[in-house]
Design a protein around this motif. Structure first.
Motif, PDB file in Angstrom:
ATOM      1  N   ASP A  55       0.848  -1.184   0.000  1.00  0.00           N
ATOM      2  CA  ASP A  55       0.000   0.000   0.000  1.00  0.00           C
ATOM      3  C   ASP A  55       0.889   1.241   0.000  1.00  0.00           C
ATOM      4  OD1 ASP A  55       0.938   0.130   2.607  1.00  0.00           O
ATOM      5  OD2 ASP A  55      -0.986  -0.301   3.534  1.00  0.00           O
ATOM      6  N   SER A  56       0.322   2.396   0.272  1.00  0.00           N
ATOM      7  CA  SER A  56       1.069   3.654   0.144  1.00  0.00           C
ATOM      8  C   SER A  56       2.246   3.785   1.111  1.00  0.00           C
ATOM      9  CB  SER A  56       0.125   4.845   0.312  1.00  0.00           C
ATOM     10  OG  SER A  56      -0.452   4.827   1.600  1.00  0.00           O
ATOM     11  N   ASP A  57       2.213   3.114   2.266  1.00  0.00           N
ATOM     12  CA  ASP A  57       3.336   3.232   3.211  1.00  0.00           C
ATOM     13  C   ASP A  57       4.168   1.946   3.314  1.00  0.00           C
ATOM     14  OD1 ASP A  57       1.369   1.852   4.616  1.00  0.00           O
ATOM     15  OD2 ASP A  57       1.732   2.914   6.494  1.00  0.00           O
ATOM     16  N   TYR A  58       4.058   1.078   2.302  1.00  0.00           N
ATOM     17  CA  TYR A  58       4.829  -0.162   2.262  1.00  0.00           C
ATOM     18  C   TYR A  58       6.332   0.103   2.411  1.00  0.00           C
ATOM     19  CZ  TYR A  58       7.202  -4.233   0.311  1.00  0.00           C
ATOM     20  OH  TYR A  58       8.059  -5.285   0.113  1.00  0.00           O
ATOM     21  N   SER A  59       6.875   1.012   1.643  1.00  0.00           N
ATOM     22  CA  SER A  59       8.326   1.280   1.658  1.00  0.00           C
ATOM     23  C   SER A  59       8.796   1.716   3.028  1.00  0.00           C
ATOM     24  CB  SER A  59       8.700   2.342   0.636  1.00  0.00           C
ATOM     25  OG  SER A  59       8.508   1.846  -0.657  1.00  0.00           O
ATOM     26  N   LYS A  60       8.041   2.544   3.682  1.00  0.00           N
ATOM     27  CA  LYS A  60       8.406   3.024   5.021  1.00  0.00           C
ATOM     28  C   LYS A  60       8.450   1.856   6.012  1.00  0.00           C
ATOM     29  CE  LYS A  60       5.474   5.339   7.636  1.00  0.00           C
ATOM     30  NZ  LYS A  60       4.610   6.358   8.224  1.00  0.00           N
ATOM     31  N   ARG A  61       7.459   0.980   5.963  1.00  0.00           N
ATOM     32  CA  ARG A  61       7.417  -0.168   6.875  1.00  0.00           C
ATOM     33  C   ARG A  61       8.527  -1.158   6.538  1.00  0.00           C
ATOM     34  NH1 ARG A  61       2.386  -0.387   4.973  1.00  0.00           N
ATOM     35  NH2 ARG A  61       2.338  -2.652   4.816  1.00  0.00           N
ATOM     36  N   SER A  64      11.919   0.237   7.689  1.00  0.00           N
ATOM     37  CA  SER A  64      12.060   0.187   9.154  1.00  0.00           C
ATOM     38  C   SER A  64      12.345  -1.238   9.629  1.00  0.00           C
ATOM     39  CB  SER A  64      10.821   0.758   9.846  1.00  0.00           C
ATOM     40  OG  SER A  64       9.714  -0.107   9.740  1.00  0.00           O
ATOM     41  N   GLU A 103       8.090  -0.230  11.953  1.00  0.00           N
ATOM     42  CA  GLU A 103       6.773   0.383  11.748  1.00  0.00           C
ATOM     43  C   GLU A 103       5.766  -0.622  11.209  1.00  0.00           C
ATOM     44  OE1 GLU A 103       6.885   4.255   9.927  1.00  0.00           O
ATOM     45  OE2 GLU A 103       8.886   4.613  10.743  1.00  0.00           O
TER      46      GLU A 103
END
Length: 143
Positions: A55-61, A64, A103
């Motif tokens: 989803d939109s925050d996959y890269s951030k998770r 992390s 995250e």
């Protein structure tokens, strides 16, 4: 002064004979990493499998989680959604740190951690990081 990998492996064999690079599980109280200057006590080697919802925050998770996986030991992550990590943490402490200091979201993501310390395994294929795999899993047989 940095060591080449081959020089480091030779130094490691001297520091911990039968443990590094030859696949034998001789018992050493500490494992010697060829690129570190002193022996390090290893509590365990853990296999980590994960699935992160795209989803939109996959890269951030994802970033992390990778940061936490690399934080306290050597890591082999050549295959998809899987890593082997050598650390001085207990299984509970390691899993807790991965989950709660990254995250990851329990409503979206899955994490599975298993202790594979000193277990036999087989690897097939053209691995790019065979020496890292062998140093973490000394009983690996590459076919």
């Amino acid at each position: 002064m940095s060591l080449s990998y081959d020089a480091g492996m030779e130094k490691a064999r001297t520091a911990c004979p039968g443990r590094v690079g030859d696949g034998l599980a001789a018992h050493c109280s500490a494992r010697y990493s060829p690129l570190k200057s002193k022996p390090e006590v290893v509590v365990g080697v853990y296999a980590v499998s994960f699935e992160l919802k795209s989803d939109s925050d996959y890269s951030k998770r994802y970033d992390s989680l990778m940061e936490q996986l690399k934080l306290k030991g050597e890591m082999w992550d050549e295959t998809t959604s899987f890593a082997l990590v050598e650390t001085d943490e207990s299984l509970d402490d390691f899993e807790h740190r991965l989950y709660f200091k990254s995250e990851l979201l329990d409503s979206k993501d899955k994490l599975f951690v298993i202790d594979v310390t000193d277990r036999p395994c087989i690897a097939r294929g053209p691995f790019v990081m065979p020496y890292t795999l062998k140093s973490i899993m000394p009983k690996v047989v590459q076919k």
